[in-house]
Design a protein around this motif. Structure first.
Motif, PDB file in Angstrom:
ATOM      1  N   ASP A  20       0.737  -1.204   0.128  1.00  0.00           N
ATOM      2  CA  ASP A  20      -0.023  -0.021  -0.118  1.00  0.00           C
ATOM      3  C   ASP A  20       0.917   1.206   0.013  1.00  0.00           C
ATOM      4  N   THR A  21       0.232   2.420  -0.063  1.00  0.00           N
ATOM      5  CA  THR A  21       0.895   3.593  -0.332  1.00  0.00           C
ATOM      6  C   THR A  21       1.599   4.013   0.825  1.00  0.00           C
ATOM      7  N   ASP A  22       1.062   3.777   1.941  1.00  0.00           N
ATOM      8  CA  ASP A  22       1.878   3.899   3.361  1.00  0.00           C
ATOM      9  C   ASP A  22       3.218   3.199   3.362  1.00  0.00           C
ATOM     10  N   PHE A  23       3.048   2.004   2.789  1.00  0.00           N
ATOM     11  CA  PHE A  23       4.439   1.321   2.988  1.00  0.00           C
ATOM     12  C   PHE A  23       5.250   1.928   1.835  1.00  0.00           C
ATOM     13  N   ILE A  24       4.981   2.395   0.920  1.00  0.00           N
ATOM     14  CA  ILE A  24       5.796   3.206  -0.075  1.00  0.00           C
ATOM     15  C   ILE A  24       6.208   4.368   0.423  1.00  0.00           C
ATOM     16  N   ILE A  25       5.532   5.233   1.238  1.00  0.00           N
ATOM     17  CA  ILE A  25       6.007   6.564   1.716  1.00  0.00           C
ATOM     18  C   ILE A  25       5.016   6.571   2.907  1.00  0.00           C
ATOM     19  N   ARG A  26       5.774   6.691   4.267  1.00  0.00           N
ATOM     20  CA  ARG A  26       5.144   6.943   5.317  1.00  0.00           C
ATOM     21  C   ARG A  26       4.418   8.261   5.439  1.00  0.00           C
ATOM     22  N   TRP A  35       9.106  17.461  -2.509  1.00  0.00           N
ATOM     23  CA  TRP A  35       8.838  16.362  -3.368  1.00  0.00           C
ATOM     24  C   TRP A  35      10.017  15.738  -3.852  1.00  0.00           C
ATOM     25  N   ASP A  36      10.968  16.501  -4.185  1.00  0.00           N
ATOM     26  CA  ASP A  36      12.277  16.043  -4.789  1.00  0.00           C
ATOM     27  C   ASP A  36      13.383  15.116  -3.938  1.00  0.00           C
ATOM     28  N   LYS A  37      12.809  15.095  -2.706  1.00  0.00           N
ATOM     29  CA  LYS A  37      13.555  14.332  -1.859  1.00  0.00           C
ATOM     30  C   LYS A  37      12.807  13.190  -1.207  1.00  0.00           C
ATOM     31  N   LEU A  38      11.519  12.897  -1.755  1.00  0.00           N
ATOM     32  CA  LEU A  38      10.847  11.870  -1.418  1.00  0.00           C
ATOM     33  C   LEU A  38      11.486  10.420  -1.525  1.00  0.00           C
ATOM     34  N   GLY A  39      12.213  10.472  -2.779  1.00  0.00           N
ATOM     35  CA  GLY A  39      12.736   9.223  -3.106  1.00  0.00           C
ATOM     36  C   GLY A  39      13.761   8.698  -1.969  1.00  0.00           C
ATOM     37  N   ASP A  40      14.316   9.286  -1.239  1.00  0.00           N
ATOM     38  CA  ASP A  40      15.276   9.067   0.000  1.00  0.00           C
ATOM     39  C   ASP A  40      14.552   8.217   0.856  1.00  0.00           C
ATOM     40  N   TYR A  41      13.000   8.323   0.914  1.00  0.00           N
ATOM     41  CA  TYR A  41      12.435   7.401   1.899  1.00  0.00           C
ATOM     42  C   TYR A  41      11.372   6.508   1.487  1.00  0.00           C
ATOM     43  N   GLU A  84      -0.371  11.018  -3.702  1.00  0.00           N
ATOM     44  CA  GLU A  84       0.066  11.103  -4.953  1.00  0.00           C
ATOM     45  C   GLU A  84       1.786  11.092  -4.539  1.00  0.00           C
ATOM     46  N   MET A  85       2.168  11.309  -3.475  1.00  0.00           N
ATOM     47  CA  MET A  85       3.507  11.434  -2.780  1.00  0.00           C
ATOM     48  C   MET A  85       4.094   9.850  -3.048  1.00  0.00           C
ATOM     49  N   ALA A  86       3.277   8.952  -3.109  1.00  0.00           N
ATOM     50  CA  ALA A  86       3.863   7.480  -3.224  1.00  0.00           C
ATOM     51  C   ALA A  86       4.388   7.329  -4.606  1.00  0.00           C
ATOM     52  N   PRO A 101       0.298  -7.231 -11.936  1.00  0.00           N
ATOM     53  CA  PRO A 101      -1.165  -7.670 -12.246  1.00  0.00           C
ATOM     54  C   PRO A 101      -2.100  -6.733 -11.902  1.00  0.00           C
ATOM     55  N   SER A 102      -2.141  -6.090 -10.907  1.00  0.00           N
ATOM     56  CA  SER A 102      -3.253  -4.895 -10.569  1.00  0.00           C
ATOM     57  C   SER A 102      -2.523  -3.984  -9.666  1.00  0.00           C
ATOM     58  N   TYR A 103      -3.210  -2.809  -9.854  1.00  0.00           N
ATOM     59  CA  TYR A 103      -2.672  -1.553  -8.894  1.00  0.00           C
ATOM     60  C   TYR A 103      -4.007  -1.048  -8.064  1.00  0.00           C
ATOM     61  N   GLY A 104      -4.016  -0.296  -7.233  1.00  0.00           N
ATOM     62  CA  GLY A 104      -4.625   0.477  -6.892  1.00  0.00           C
ATOM     63  C   GLY A 104      -4.936   1.599  -7.773  1.00  0.00           C
ATOM     64  N   GLN A 105      -6.498   1.771  -7.853  1.00  0.00           N
ATOM     65  CA  GLN A 105      -7.090   2.553  -9.108  1.00  0.00           C
ATOM     66  C   GLN A 105      -6.283   4.043  -9.106  1.00  0.00           C
ATOM     67  N   ILE A 106      -6.331   4.708  -8.023  1.00  0.00           N
ATOM     68  CA  ILE A 106      -6.030   6.169  -7.870  1.00  0.00           C
ATOM     69  C   ILE A 106      -4.511   6.181  -8.031  1.00  0.00           C
ATOM     70  N   PHE A 107      -3.770   5.226  -7.367  1.00  0.00           N
ATOM     71  CA  PHE A 107      -2.350   5.171  -7.616  1.00  0.00           C
ATOM     72  C   PHE A 107      -1.920   4.866  -9.170  1.00  0.00           C
ATOM     73  N   TYR A 108      -2.625   3.998  -9.832  1.00  0.00           N
ATOM     74  CA  TYR A 108      -2.345   3.878 -11.234  1.00  0.00           C
ATOM     75  C   TYR A 108      -2.570   5.173 -12.059  1.00  0.00           C
ATOM     76  N   GLY A 109      -3.528   6.049 -11.763  1.00  0.00           N
ATOM     77  CA  GLY A 109      -4.003   7.274 -12.704  1.00  0.00           C
ATOM     78  C   GLY A 109      -2.840   8.214 -12.144  1.00  0.00           C
ATOM     79  N   ASN A 110      -2.250   8.256 -10.987  1.00  0.00           N
ATOM     80  CA  ASN A 110      -1.364   9.007 -10.481  1.00  0.00           C
ATOM     81  C   ASN A 110       0.138   8.686 -11.147  1.00  0.00           C
ATOM     82  N   CYS A 111       0.334   7.588 -11.727  1.00  0.00           N
ATOM     83  CA  CYS A 111       1.683   7.042 -12.219  1.00  0.00           C
ATOM     84  C   CYS A 111       1.564   8.003 -13.541  1.00  0.00           C
TER      85      CYS A 111
END
Length: 198
Positions: A20-26, A35-41, A84-86, A101-111
């Motif tokens: 989930d997005t919380d696992f991707i970015i707390r 935003w340009d430092k989120l990759g560090d986390y 979207e920060m994820a 095989p599948s994504y969260g719908q909103i995450f998919y659009g944000n990509c």
């Protein structure tokens, strides 16, 4: 936004389900981190130990997968909150393409809004690609031809494909149609001048 045309890169296998997005970015990283430092986390809970050192068991910390630009994921990747920060965090690590095989719908659009290509394929195909990634086989993702390694075909909507190929977000896509919008307004002014009366 950077264009996405053809990507030849290392792919890392990450078959964990229900990421989930919380696992991707707390969530606490989403409030004060530029935003340009989120990759560090990105993937912080799995990527780092409690003392802040790298977890050598996490796939993207392993030498052969450092700098991977493609992630072969498990089902239901990016579920949970709509942050979207994820996507920003994943992109901040240099990843440009996800395969699952599948994504969260909103995450998919944000990509698509942020220059990431999320490819949806059947589970068996994703499993085979994960094995190729484990074996260190090179990956080439061709968005124009909609293929992975020249033989695995994937679908993407024409509108979203255009956005990635031309490096456009929703606003940029709208602005690219400005001549058509202006032509419509000019014709409409002649057809219905009372609408435009000051």
């Amino acid at each position: 936004m950077n264009k996405f045309t053809t990507l030849s890169a290392v792919a890392a296998p990450f078959p964990q389900k229900n990421v989930d997005t919380d696992f991707i970015i707390r969530v606490e990283r989403c409030t004060k981190t530029p935003w340009d430092k989120l990759g560090d986390y990105a993937f912080e809970m799995a990527r780092f130990r409690p003392d802040g050192s790298e977890n050598p068991d996490f796939v993207l910390n392993q030498p052969r997968y450092r700098g991977a630009k493609i992630l072969v994921c498990g089902e239901f990747f990016g579920t949970g909150s709509s942050r979207e920060m994820a996507v920003w965090a994943i992109a901040g690590m240099g990843i440009r393409c996800l395969i699952a095989p599948s994504y969260g719908q909103i995450f998919y659009g944000n990509c698509f809004q942020n220059g990431l290509l999320p490819i949806v394929l059947p589970q068996a195909t994703v499993d085979a690609l994960a094995k190729d990634a484990e074996a260190g086989k090179p990956f080439t993702v061709d968005l124009e031809g909609q293929t992975i390694n020249g033989s695995v075909r994937f679908d993407v909507s024409p509108r979203r494909k255009k956005m990635l190929l031309e490096g456009l977000d929703e606003l940029g896509l709208t602005l690219s149609m400005e001549p058509k919008i202006a032509a419509f307004e000019a014709a409409d002014r002649k057809r219905r001048p009372w609408i435009y009366a000051a």
